[in-house]
Design an enzyme around this catalytic site. Structure first.
Site, PDB file in Angstrom:
ATOM      1  CB  SER A 483     -37.627  26.957  -5.118  1.00 25.93           C
ATOM      2  OG  SER A 483     -38.181  26.963  -6.407  1.00 25.93           O
ATOM      3  CG  ASP A 494     -24.061  34.929  -9.714  1.00 26.97           C
ATOM      4  OD1 ASP A 494     -23.129  34.414  -9.072  1.00 26.97           O
ATOM      5  OD2 ASP A 494     -24.925  34.261 -10.307  1.00 26.97           O
ATOM      6  CE  LYS A 508     -38.164  21.488  -6.737  1.00 23.78           C
ATOM      7  NZ  LYS A 508     -38.489  22.406  -7.838  1.00 23.78           N
TER       8      LYS A 508
END
Length: 716
Positions: A483, A494, A508
């Site tokens: 999460s 990224d 998740k």
């Protein structure tokens, strides 16, 4: 034409139109309710019909946008049968054939609040379970001598894809084999026959007693969750009682063991341990363990197989300072009867025990150089919401704690050469804190995207100017990083701010909302997280740049292991500017990493254990011949001992003499868990290797700077 004739003709036309309309719109007619398969038993209460209609209405807002039609009805039907009888050891083929009348009717019935099908199926299920338990108790009354262990029989470990038993005789044979396997497993664990008989009689009697105590509320919850979890595994209905338990578990006043549990088949399964909680500190309970018994201090152990999750939670919960005993089936165990007992002292899970902590590790380099690597361990993304909402200036938060630790590391003399953010076992927490933590390292830009059921995308942004640390970074993750941890790790990957090292994360990537009902509440999945690159965290998780082996079965742990989990997908990237491109360095880093792991005794040990565990997991059946089974176990133990002693010799430890010594060591390890912050004498191999990878990156970057500098000088 007379006035009366005209009237009659008009009435005839109206009648024909109504008949045609009814024929075309068959939904306007209510199908007759099928005759129940089983007589008597439990029936829905008046309040359940309204709750069912309310749930159906709110499910229209689910992210998955599924239609209530025959296709959904069939999915709910299959899910309900799987939830009740996952191993196909209770229902007969004739039972399932009789249930088939409901296969395409459940969507229509549930919309009307008609729960008759769910209760009818459950009533026969309850009858069949009772019959099986009575059969087992009757066989035990005949004594263990009536069971033969010298033939060529075997027992299937997983019957979930097998045909339903066609007769009572076939079902008796299935359960005879299951009983023999239970006895044989305990014998091989060194349990005497008299104790085996006592344990099994107690277990089956307890289960029979529990089955007979089922109430309408239990059936309603099981049936409705077959519906909700057809949408996805995180959409769940909570009865008023389970709602209370859920709300308590969300608060910090819970006194218990600090474990997140879920119901799986007939068992209570450990999903993860709460950082800083009693279970995590004790180190005896592990993720994917199954709890089959609960005992209070010196009281008799209570068998909880087949119990509702909230009932098991109530037994485990208790005042601070008291002890709870748990009988568990360890994760990866080949048999449900191979159990062990552990004891945990209850306590509160304190916020400060989940706080971020720092340390420095030193990684030897070339020419007697040493790279100093700062490590910040974040067990959870925490935030004191009450203090934050009141506007208190000193509210507790992950980002504030990490910022303070970063400042302390920045002030170190000599300075650190790189930074590791350790997110292992971090199950998430505050989204606000995850996005704020990103802001400490990127200096402005989007942090995560959130897409709702209507396709609308909201972009969360870094609102804090500047960075607190701009040097080389790594993020260490494992399968239990979930999460909010995945949001942070994905952003770091990224933006090119950090190398991600470890294992595939949990996956998740969905957002749930609690919706109140007139009777209980519904936890509904309404959105998904996406990285700034557009990739979803859901199901796939974060794929590390540098992988390390872990003794975790990904088919048992993680989002991809859950039925009906939402799939991975991708949306458009949002506008963001990567700060660095680490891709060119990855081949060299992986090569150096693989060379170290190939000779590192700890990782050789893990890989050999993985091979052994995978062989066990691939077994579809086990022999019921005692001599053959003992031979197989001895061969397994010889391999385990050899793997352990190879590691011990490589690290300079004394080899173990036999399996008894290894079992004693396993018990000692569970009572003295490894301290992941490096406070113990034994280094953490995963953290050390992460530091080594980061040190490699530091040297590669330095070499590049030297090369660029020399090239510039040559040009001048």
């Amino acid at each position: 034409m007379t006035r009366r004739t005209t009237l009659l003709r008009n009435l005839s036309i109206v009648a024909l139109l109504i008949a045609a309309l009814l024929q075309v719109c068959g939904a306007l007619t209510v199908s007759p309710r099928p005759e129940p398969v089983s007589a008597g038993g439990l029936a829905p209460e008046e309040v359940h019909a309204g709750a069912a209609r309310g749930i159906v209405d709110r499910l229209q807002g689910h992210y998955r946008q599924m239609r209530f039609d025959d296709s959904l009805s069939e999915k709910v039907f299959n899910r309900y049968l799987r939830d009740l009888d996952p191993n196909r050891v209770y229902f007969l083929a004739s039972d399932v054939a009789a249930f088939d009348r409901y296969r395409l009717l459940l969507d229509d019935q549930l919309r009307r609040g008609d729960l008759s099908a769910g209760f009818d199926i459950f009533n026969l299920y309850q009858q069949r379970v009772g019959e099986r338990l009575e059969y087992l108790l009757a066989r035990l009354d005949e004594g263990l001598d009536s069971l033969s262990f010298d033939g060529s029989d075997s027992v299937l470990l997983d019957r979930s894809e097998q045909p339903w038993a066609s007769s009572e005789e076939d079902m008796d044979d299935i359960w005879e084999r299951r009983l023999k396997n239970a006895v044989l497993t305990m014998r091989l664990d060194g349990v005497k026959d008299e104790e085996i008989l006592t344990r099994l009689e107690r277990r089956y009697s307890s289960q029979l007693n529990r089955v007979q105590q089922n109430a309408s509320e239990d059936v309603f919850q099981i049936y409705i969750n077959a519906l909700t979890q057809t949408f996805d595994p995180h959409t769940s209905y909570f009865t008023p009682h389970t709602s209370e338990n859920f709300n308590i578990s969300m608060s910090r006043s819970l006194e218990g063991i600090g474990a997140v549990l879920q119901a799986e088949d007939e068992y209570t399964k450990v999903v993860r341990l709460v950082p800083g909680g009693p279970a995590a500190k004790a180190g005896q309970l592990k993720s994917a363990d199954r709890i089959v018994g609960v005992g209070q201090e010196d009281d008799e152990m209570v068998n909880v197989i087949g119990w509702r999750l909230d009932e098991v939670v109530n037994l485990i919960r208790g005042p601070k300072g008291t002890e709870v005993r748990l009988e568990i089936i360890p994760a990866g165990s080949a048999s449900e009867h191979s159990t062990r007992e552990i004891t945990i002292e209850r306590n509160k899970v304190m916020l400060e025990e989940q706080a971020a902590k720092k340390q420095i590790i030193e990684i030897p380099g070339t020419n007697d150089s040493v790279e100093r690597i700062g490590v910040i361990r974040i067990p959870a993304f925490y935030l004191d919401f009450d203090a934050y909402n009141r506007g208190e200036p000193d509210y507790t938060s992950t980002t504030r704690d990490v910022a303070r630790l970063l400042q302390e590391l920045n002030d170190e003399e000599p300075a650190i050469d790189g930074l590791v953010i350790d997110l292992r076992n971090n199950g998430g927490g505050s989204l606000h804190e995850a996005t704020q933590l990103v802001s400490l390292f990127i200096g402005g830009g989007p942090t995560v995207q959130v897409r709702d059921a209507r396709g609308r995308v909201q972009v969360e942004r870094d609102k804090v100017p500047g960075t607190l640390y701009s040097g080389p970074m790594a993020v260490l993750v494992n399968r239990f990083s979930a999460s909010a941890s995945e949001i942070f790790a994905g952003a770091m990957q990224d933006y090119g701010r950090a190398i991600i090292i470890g294992d595939h994360t949990f996956g998740k990537g969905t957002v749930q909302t609690l919706l109140p009902l007139g009777h209980g509440q519904l936890k509904l999945t309404q959105a998904k997280f996406y990285r700034v690159s557009g990739s979803s965290n859901q199901n796939l998780g974060i794929v590390p740049d540098i992988e390390m082996p872990y003794l975790i079965d990904k088919e048992d742990i993680g989002e991809s292991a859950l039925p009906n989990a939402l799939p991975w997908d991708k949306i458009d990237a949002t506008a963001y500017t990567p700060q660095f491109n680490l891709t060119p360095y990855l081949p060299s880093l992986r090569e150096l990493h693989d060379q170290r792991l190939a000779v590192n005794p700890e990782f050789i040990y893990v890989r050999e254990q993985l091979v052994l565990l995978e062989e066990q997991r691939q077994k579809e059946s086990v022999s019921l011949n005692e001599e053959e089974r003992r031979s197989e176990q001895e061969a397994f133990e010889v391999r385990r001992l050899a793997i352990e002693n190879t590691r011990r010799k490589a690290v300079g430890e004394e080899p173990l003499k036999d399996m008894a010594a290894l079992r004693a060591l396993d018990e000692q390890r569970s009572l003295d868990p490894e301290n992941e912050m490096g406070d113990s004498d034994k280094p953490d191999p995963y953290l050390q290797e992460t530091g080594a990878v980061l040190a490699d990156l530091v040297r590669l970057l330095q070499n590049r700077q030297v090369a660029n500098s020399e090239g510039k000088t040559a040009q001048e």
